[in-house]
Write an enzyme that holds these catalytic residues in place. Structure first.
Site: not given
Length: 228
Positions: A20, A22, A178
């Site tokens: 991922d 961001d 995240d």
């Protein structure tokens, strides 16, 4: 006689890595918050603190704008999205920083020879320049952005497409993100998934999310995979 160079060995079942963007590789919140508040000021609306905007991040720009303007109709939303994109084009990469351990982790993964790719819900117009601006684009074989395919995370399509592009089975690709959206996409695709303990998982603590491991840094993730 010079010492023989050795390549670190990975756990045999993992052949590729997807990450991922961001909240996992990059802390982009300062740029997103600046652009969102620039948009709100232009529209004559109250601004939000960064912590509130952080809770809007993770589903793509359209979702972020919609959360900033919950009372907007479709026409107003379209205009706000245009304004946000204008400001974010200017802000993108200005304040973004790599999270601690990211560069070390990427170098460690690269040393193993494992191919890497980015899977993000951010639009390609912003994700690809951001990777260049932060100096990490060369680590990745390709980038799948939020507008690269008909579906984005938490749908499994981006991960399945990445595995197909890599030429591996889903169970051979480790995904690191995240949030629960990364975990849901990976689980649906059949990929093992690790989550970082930082990032933008404001709607569900990572400790409550179904994943295979939680790591403090990408450097730790690399070492855990290399050392078994």
């Amino acid at each position: 006689m010079p010492a023989k160079l050795t390549t670190p060995r990975l756990r045999t079942q993992i052949r590729t890595l997807t990450l991922d963007l961001d909240g996992t590789l990059l802390n982009t919140l300062p740029d997103l918050a600046a652009a969102a508040n620039d948009m709100l000021r232009e529209l004559g609306l109250p601004e939000y603190p960064d912590a509130t905007i952080a809770s809007f991040v993770g589903h793509g720009i359209a979702h972020l704008v919609a959360r900033c303007l919950p009372e907007a109709n479709l026409t107003e939303h379209a205009e706000a999205l245009r304004i946000f994109r204008h400001h974010y084009t200017h802000e993108n990469g200005r304040r973004t920083v790599l999270y601690p351990g990211v560069l070390e982790g990427l170098h460690a993964w690269q040393a193993t020879g494992v191919p890497m790719a980015v899977i993000t819900n951010k639009a390609a117009a912003f994700s690809e320049p951001l990777l260049v601006a932060t100096g990490i684009s060369s680590f990745f074989d390709f980038v799948l952005s939020g507008d690269s395919l008909p579906e984005k995370k938490p749908h499994p399509l981006p991960l399945l497409h990445a595995c197909q592009q890599f030429g591996v089975a889903p169970g051979e690709n480790l995904h690191i993100g995240d949030s629960r959206h990364d975990a849901a996409a990976a689980r649906s695709a059949g990929c093992p998934v690790w989550l970082v303990s930082y990032g933008y998982s404001t709607d569900a603590p990572v400790q409550s999310v179904d994943c295979d491991a939680i790591v403090a840094t990408l450097a730790e993730a690399a070492q855990r995979m290399i050392n078994g």
